[in-house]
Each structure stands twice: as C-alpha cells, then as structure tokens.
Design an enzyme around this catalytic site. Structure first.
Site, PDB file in Angstrom:
ATOM      1  N   ARG A 102       0.896  -1.170   0.000  1.00 16.03           N
ATOM      2  CA  ARG A 102       0.000   0.000   0.000  1.00 16.03           C
ATOM      3  C   ARG A 102       0.929   1.212   0.000  1.00 16.03           C
ATOM      4  O   ARG A 102       1.595   1.494   1.006  1.00 16.03           O
ATOM      5  CB  ARG A 102      -0.897  -0.011   1.232  1.00 16.03           C
ATOM      6  N   HIS A 129      -7.045   1.109  -6.723  1.00 16.23           N
ATOM      7  CA  HIS A 129      -7.287   0.126  -5.645  1.00 16.23           C
ATOM      8  C   HIS A 129      -7.931  -1.126  -6.267  1.00 16.23           C
ATOM      9  O   HIS A 129      -9.099  -1.430  -6.008  1.00 16.23           O
ATOM     10  CB  HIS A 129      -8.202   0.765  -4.597  1.00 16.23           C
ATOM     11  N   GLN A 132      -9.828  -4.026  -4.191  1.00 14.77           N
ATOM     12  CA  GLN A 132     -11.146  -3.627  -3.698  1.00 14.77           C
ATOM     13  C   GLN A 132     -12.203  -3.761  -4.791  1.00 14.77           C
ATOM     14  O   GLN A 132     -13.313  -4.239  -4.566  1.00 14.77           O
ATOM     15  CB  GLN A 132     -11.091  -2.177  -3.194  1.00 14.77           C
ATOM     16  N   ASP A 220     -17.298   7.119  -1.898  1.00 17.40           N
ATOM     17  CA  ASP A 220     -16.113   6.902  -1.068  1.00 17.40           C
ATOM     18  C   ASP A 220     -15.891   8.190  -0.283  1.00 17.40           C
ATOM     19  O   ASP A 220     -16.539   9.219  -0.559  1.00 17.40           O
ATOM     20  CB  ASP A 220     -14.904   6.574  -1.980  1.00 17.40           C
ATOM     21  N   CYS A 259     -16.335   1.238  -0.231  1.00 21.83           N
ATOM     22  CA  CYS A 259     -15.201   0.374   0.133  1.00 21.83           C
ATOM     23  C   CYS A 259     -14.880   0.415   1.620  1.00 21.83           C
ATOM     24  O   CYS A 259     -14.220  -0.479   2.127  1.00 21.83           O
ATOM     25  CB  CYS A 259     -13.963   0.766  -0.678  1.00 21.83           C
ATOM     26  N   ARG A 287     -13.468  -9.110   0.431  1.00 20.45           N
ATOM     27  CA  ARG A 287     -12.030  -8.822   0.303  1.00 20.45           C
ATOM     28  C   ARG A 287     -11.229 -10.082   0.624  1.00 20.45           C
ATOM     29  O   ARG A 287     -10.254 -10.407  -0.055  1.00 20.45           O
ATOM     30  CB  ARG A 287     -11.598  -7.698   1.270  1.00 20.45           C
TER      31      ARG A 287
HETATM   32  N1  NVA Z   1     -10.071   6.555  -1.383  1.00 28.17           N
HETATM   33  C1  NVA Z   1      -9.767   6.020  -0.079  1.00 28.17           C
HETATM   34  C2  NVA Z   1      -9.937   4.545  -0.078  1.00 28.17           C
HETATM   35  C3  NVA Z   1      -9.663   3.887   1.268  1.00 28.17           C
HETATM   36  C4  NVA Z   1      -9.775   2.394   1.230  1.00 28.17           C
HETATM   37  C5  NVA Z   1      -8.358   6.410   0.305  1.00 28.17           C
HETATM   38  O1  NVA Z   1      -7.462   6.311  -0.548  1.00 28.17           O
HETATM   39  O2  NVA Z   1      -8.140   6.823   1.435  1.00 28.17           O
HETATM   40  N1   CP Z   2     -11.298  -0.608   1.827  1.00 27.51           N
HETATM   41  C1   CP Z   2     -10.053  -0.678   2.288  1.00 27.51           C
HETATM   42  O1   CP Z   2      -9.062  -0.837   1.534  1.00 27.51           O
HETATM   43  O2   CP Z   2      -9.963  -0.586   3.639  1.00 27.51           O
HETATM   44  P1   CP Z   2      -8.652  -0.427   4.508  1.00 27.51           P
HETATM   45  O3   CP Z   2      -8.108   0.956   4.256  1.00 27.51           O
HETATM   46  O4   CP Z   2      -9.131  -0.605   5.918  1.00 27.51           O
HETATM   47  O5   CP Z   2      -7.652  -1.473   4.108  1.00 27.51           O
END
Ligand code: NVA
Ligand code: CP
Length: 304
Positions: A102, A129, A132, A220, A259, A287
């Site tokens: 990540r 992502h 997801q 989101d 998500c 997931r």
């Molecule tokens: N768009 C959000 C998704 C989190 C799973 C982020 O990047 O924070």
């Molecule tokens: N949806 C998702 O990726 O959640 P987290 O940020 O908790 O991993």
C-alpha cells in the site's frame, strides 16, 4: 510475472477467473483450505498508509491458504529512511514469495514491480485500488447477477477508487456514470485510456443524472489518505452526498456500495449505509475471498 498492478493490465480473462476462484474459496468456508495451496509460502505486506480491511484480509487469506504473512510498516523499514525501492525489492525477493504494498505514490508500486523477481500486488495507491474493485464486482454479482451491461453510478471524489472503477468498466463491460465536482475529476490518463478503448463511461456534474435508473450507487470518502489538495471538502462536495433523493431515481433494486471506511453524514447518510440497500459488509467480507484468489494466482499460479 503475475503482478496485480491494475485490473486493466490483467489479460486472458484473468479478472473473470479471479472472481470464479474467489467464489470457490468462499464456498469452501473458513479455516485452513484443503490442500493448503500456499503451504510454506510467505507474503510481505508493506504499508505506507493505515489499513484495517486490506491488512487483515490479506493476512487471514495467507493463513487459510497454508502460508504466512509479515506486516511491515514502511516507516519501520530501511525504506523509511532512504533505502531505495529497487534495493528493497531485490532483497525481499531473496526471502519471500510475494509482496503486497500500500503505497502513498503509485510510482513506488511501479518501481517495486520493476525491480522485483516475485509477484507484486497493489494494496492501494493514490491512483488505484484494484483488489477492492474485484471484491466489489464479486459482491455486485452476488446480489444482482452479471455486471455486464448494468449501469453503475459513482458519486463524489474522482479518486483511486473511481479510477479503478473506470478500468473495471472496460474489463467487465458495464456502463459507468461518474458524478464528480469539476475540481475533483478522475485521472485524465485513465479517462483517455477508457475512451481510447471504447469503455462506456460518462463523466458529469449532476449526481441525480448519474444515478437515474442505475443498478448501484457507489461513493467513497471525500478526502482520501494523503490527499492534501482537498480543502473545504464540505463546500466542494456539498451536492455529492448519497441519500434517499439519489436512490429515489435509481432502479428499484439498486444497491449501495462503499469500500469503507465511511463517514456518515458526509459522503453518505446513515439511513443509506445502515439501511436495506447497503451491501458494504459483504464487500468487506469479499475482500478475504478475493485476496485468496489473487494470492493463489500470483504466488502459486492456481486459478479455479
Ligand atoms: N479513497 C480512499 C480509499 C480507502 C480504502 C483512500 O485512498 O483513502
Ligand atoms: N477498503 C479498504 O481498503 O480498507 P482499509 O483501508 O481498511 O484497508
């Protein structure tokens, strides 16, 4: 190399096969999978940003496939004090069977993949992502059948999730309407890729127009992790809350997807996310099943 960088880079129907494999894993139930396809294999999970679902689902998936996972906070690695991504990738390949990362910047993921001799999986970047989205499509199809030719409405920020939904619209052949504020549109390169490849996407300003007769309404957070450009989100996204008014124009059986993590009272009302239309807990569960499919494909070249 079986990397998962973005859904649009998967070829030979792999995306569809990942969904089938995830369905099989889901039907196999919880606990150690018979045959333990990843026995003795190890995954590194590198995080430059926080996570609940991604970290836990990947770790449990490795355990239930017979392998193990190591959680690595990037700040506590030498990477966090300047060791290059290239050197890190080369070293990790001497111990491990896969890397899930990540990353704050998408370039970090690409650099890792460029120098890695073991599969690299995108666990979210500022740009996309994909894991997801695969779980989301699995969830959509469990509820409403084949996603092909269905109409999906995205309401809110043109962020990493929106970008991956654009990729998916082409791969899985559905109509995607995105209602985003003009200052927060999805990635221009991805929009151009979609148009060049004949994806059925429309970008607009009006959430009502986007949601009309749609089969699912998606949103989101207004401010993603690491997003420092969005000041005054309440002002920018004032008109972009998913609520009863949007569901009033959607198809009668339309579902709500997110998500997570969610912010009730901002991008979505409590009535919607905690109401009968919402499938967010199934998305979160899926997931786990999708990660198992991704891992058994990437690490052991196994698909059902
Ligand atoms: N768009 C959000 C998704 C989190 C799973 C982020 O990047 O924070
Ligand atoms: N949806 C998702 O990726 O959640 P987290 O940020 O908790 O991993």
């Amino acid at each position: 190399m079986r990397n998962l960088i973005d859904i649009n880079m998967l070829n030979d129907g792999i995306a569809r096969k990942l969904l089938q494999t995830a369905k099989f894993y889901k039907s196999s139930g919880r606990g150690l999978l018979e045959g333990a396809p990843l026995l003795g294999r190890t995954l590194a999970m590198i995080f430059e940003k926080p996570s609940t679902r991604t970290r836990i689902s990947f770790e449990v998936a490795m355990t239930e496939l017979g392998g193990s996972a190591i959680y690595l906070d990037a700040k506590s690695m030498q990477m966090g004090r300047g060791e290059t991504i290239a050197d890190t990738a080369k070293v990790l390949g001497r111990y491990l069977d896969g890397i899930m990362i990540r990353a704050s910047k998408h370039e970090t993921l690409l650099e890792m993949a460029k120098h890695s001799k073991i599969p690299v999986i995108n666990g979210l970047t500022d740009n996309s992502h994909p894991c997801q989205i695969l779980a989301d499509i699995m969830t959509f199809e469990e509820k409403l059948g084949d996603i092909e030719n269905k109409t999906i409405a995205w309401v809110g920020d043109g962020n990493n999730m929106a970008n991956s939904w654009i990729h998916a619209s082409k791969i899985f052949n559905f109509k995607l309407r995105l209602a985003c504020p003009s200052v927060r549109l999805p990635d221009e390169n991805i929009i151009n890729w979609a148009k060049d490849n004949g994806a059925d996407i429309e970008i607009m300003n009006d959430p009502i127009e986007a949601c009309k007769d749609s089969n699912a309404i998606l949103t989101d957070t207004w401010v993603s992790m690491g997003d420092e450009n969005t000041v005054n989100p309440e002002k920018i996204f004032n008109n972009f809350q998913v609520n009863d008014k949007l569901f009033a124009v959607a198809a009668d059986d339309a579902i709500f997807m997110h998500c997570l993590p969610a912010h009730r009272g901002q991008e979505v009302t409590s009535e919607i996310i905690d109401g009968p239309r919402s499938v967010v807990w199934d998305e979160a569960e899926n997931r786990l099943h999708i990660q198992k499919a991704i891992l058994s494909w990437a690490i052991a070249d196994k698909l059902i």
